[in-house]
Enzyme design. Structure first.
Site, PDB file in Angstrom:
ATOM      1  N   LYS A  55     -47.779   5.404  27.365  1.00  0.00           N
ATOM      2  CA  LYS A  55     -46.652   4.747  26.705  1.00  0.00           C
ATOM      3  C   LYS A  55     -45.890   3.804  27.623  1.00  0.00           C
ATOM      4  O   LYS A  55     -45.139   2.950  27.137  1.00  0.00           O
ATOM      5  CB  LYS A  55     -45.695   5.793  26.118  1.00  0.00           C
ATOM      6  CG  LYS A  55     -46.312   6.742  25.132  1.00  0.00           C
ATOM      7  CD  LYS A  55     -47.041   6.078  23.982  1.00  0.00           C
ATOM      8  CE  LYS A  55     -46.131   5.369  23.020  1.00  0.00           C
ATOM      9  NZ  LYS A  55     -46.820   5.084  21.730  1.00  0.00           N
ATOM     10  N   SER A 282     -53.823  15.867  23.966  1.00  0.00           N
ATOM     11  CA  SER A 282     -54.402  14.761  23.175  1.00  0.00           C
ATOM     12  C   SER A 282     -55.599  14.146  23.891  1.00  0.00           C
ATOM     13  O   SER A 282     -56.471  13.552  23.245  1.00  0.00           O
ATOM     14  CB  SER A 282     -53.347  13.694  22.846  1.00  0.00           C
ATOM     15  OG  SER A 282     -52.971  12.965  24.000  1.00  0.00           O
TER      16      SER A 282
HETATM   17  N1  PMP Z   1     -51.214  11.116  23.156  1.00  0.00           N
HETATM   18  C1  PMP Z   1     -49.975  11.333  23.619  1.00  0.00           C
HETATM   19  C2  PMP Z   1     -49.734  12.485  24.546  1.00  0.00           C
HETATM   20  C3  PMP Z   1     -48.915  10.490  23.234  1.00  0.00           C
HETATM   21  O1  PMP Z   1     -47.669  10.725  23.680  1.00  0.00           O
HETATM   22  C4  PMP Z   1     -49.179   9.428  22.331  1.00  0.00           C
HETATM   23  C5  PMP Z   1     -48.045   8.539  21.910  1.00  0.00           C
HETATM   24  N2  PMP Z   1     -47.206   9.118  20.935  1.00  0.00           N
HETATM   25  C6  PMP Z   1     -50.483   9.249  21.863  1.00  0.00           C
HETATM   26  C7  PMP Z   1     -51.484  10.107  22.312  1.00  0.00           C
HETATM   27  C8  PMP Z   1     -50.824   8.192  20.836  1.00  0.00           C
HETATM   28  O2  PMP Z   1     -50.615   6.874  21.275  1.00  0.00           O
HETATM   29  P1  PMP Z   1     -50.165   5.747  20.247  1.00  0.00           P
HETATM   30  O3  PMP Z   1     -48.696   5.914  20.008  1.00  0.00           O
HETATM   31  O4  PMP Z   1     -50.471   4.453  20.944  1.00  0.00           O
HETATM   32  O5  PMP Z   1     -50.938   5.922  18.992  1.00  0.00           O
END
Ligand code: PMP
Length: 364
Positions: A55, A282
């Site tokens: 981010k 994630s």
């Molecule tokens: N994984 C994590 C740990 C995140 O914090 C985020 C962002 N919310 C994402 C994946 C997904 O990224 P994006 O917001 O670009 O879809």
């Protein structure tokens, strides 16, 4: 929108320094055996950004754009709704650039997230499920911004600059890192929070190879993208935040891949235990999503993803507990053997690992 104005030189220097510790991440080729086959999946190592997550790219890009467009001024308060990593990025960049930061965040996110945000001097407004949870956080951030003067709201879920951040950095880096190893991606796979990563990287890769497959990942327990609304609960913090953000254009994407949160936890645990890649939940989900797509496309398909953050924000969560294996999980069939990292430095026009002029591997 107000007229663009030149940045004062001190601020321009701060942005320059921040740009040196955000983005330009290495690409990892993760090697493993799956049901007897030798395989490789590629992942951008986003946990090594300034605050430890992908981010930072979006926060830096949005702030640069906001200054260039005259939407933010020195000392304005930055106000954002976030499930965590975005709050950490804005708390850090806000402090580095001299802005107070207020974050509206669901109160069930990990303790580490709120502690980190507070450690950088930002304020947190916790939002409970009774106050509307994630959607409540967004509404309350908007109301706060409307009530107060001298506020800048990045609006990550609806701001096209979030997608552009990845279209102009993550996507080209991935493309050139694969190109410099004579590889062309067959597919890119990523979990969707705001959707900035999947939409931006997807758009860049499609501009180079219209046939590339672009698959969003969602938790199987809470299939927001495939149903269009919030359903169930899940443990993959950072993705599937209860609604489909407006920057996500499902008609530009291939099929949604569902990943069980337990399998994601087991995979993140295995990446740390077997390879020393201490990534967040994630990242485990993204790796399993990439493996599922590779299973469909063929064992030699070049499938890429991202590791969005590291495991330090999840030390109080199920990531550090024993996770039961369930039927259908893929992690038990994966045996890691190692990884190779690509990071090349441009000696022609800049000192960055991937040439900022996008001159490609010839210039590196
Ligand atoms: N994984 C994590 C740990 C995140 O914090 C985020 C962002 N919310 C994402 C994946 C997904 O990224 P994006 O917001 O670009 O879809």
């Amino acid at each position: 929108m107000e007229r663009a104005h030149a940045l004062d030189p001190a601020l321009a220097n701060r942005f320059k320094s921040l740009a040196r510790i955000i983005g330009n991440t290495p690409l990892l080729g993760v090697e493993f055996r799956f049901r007897g086959e030798e395989r490789v999946i590629y992942a951008k190592s986003e946990q090594i950004n300034m605050t430890g997550s992908i981010k930072d790219r979006m926060a830096l890009y949005i702030l640069q754009r906001a200054y260039a467009d005259g939407q933010i001024r020195a000392g304005d308060t930055i106000v954002e709704a976030t499930s965590g990593n975005t709050g950490i990025s804005f708390a850090s960049l806000g402090r580095a650039l001299g802005h107070p930061v207020t974050v509206f965040m669901p109160d069930w996110m990990s303790r580490e997230r709120s502690d980190l945000i507070r450690s950088m001097g930002a304020s947190i407004v916790p939002v409970g499920r009774a106050q509307g949870g994630f959607l409540g956080s967004i509404r309350m951030a908007e109301e706060f911004a409307a009530r107060k003067k001298n506020v800048f709201s990045p609006c990550q879920f609806s701001n096209a600059a979030n997608v552009e951040a990845h279209e102009s950095t993550t996507g080209p880096e991935l493309w050139w890192q694969l190109q410099s190893n004579s590889l062309v991606p067959d597919a890119f796979v990523a979990g969707v929070g705001t959707g900035g990563t999947i939409m931006g990287v997807g758009r860049f890769l499609r501009s180079r190879n219209p046939r590339v497959h672009i698959h969003p990942v969602e938790p199987a327990e809470s299939p927001t993208l495939s149903t269009g609304h919030k359903l169930g609960e899940h443990r993959i913090q950072g993705i599937s935040d209860e609604f489909v953000p407006s920057i996500v254009k499902l008609d530009e994407l291939d099929e949604v891949v569902g990943v069980s949160d337990g399998d994601a936890i087991l995979m993140a645990q295995k990446l740390a235990a077997a390879l020393g890649l201490a990534v967040g939940i994630s990242s485990g989900a993204n790796f399993i999503g990439a493996l599922k797509v590779q299973n469909d496309l063929g064992r030699d398909a070049v499938v890429a993803t991202v590791f969005p953050d590291d495991n330090k924000k999840y030390l109080s969560t199920d990531l550090l507990r024993e996770e039961p294996v369930q039927d259908g999980y893929l992690t038990p069939a994966v045996e890691f053997s190692g990884f190779h990292a690509f990071k090349r430095v441009c000696h022609t026009c800049c000192e960055l690992s991937e040439c900022t002029q996008r001159l490609g591997p010839g210039a590196i």
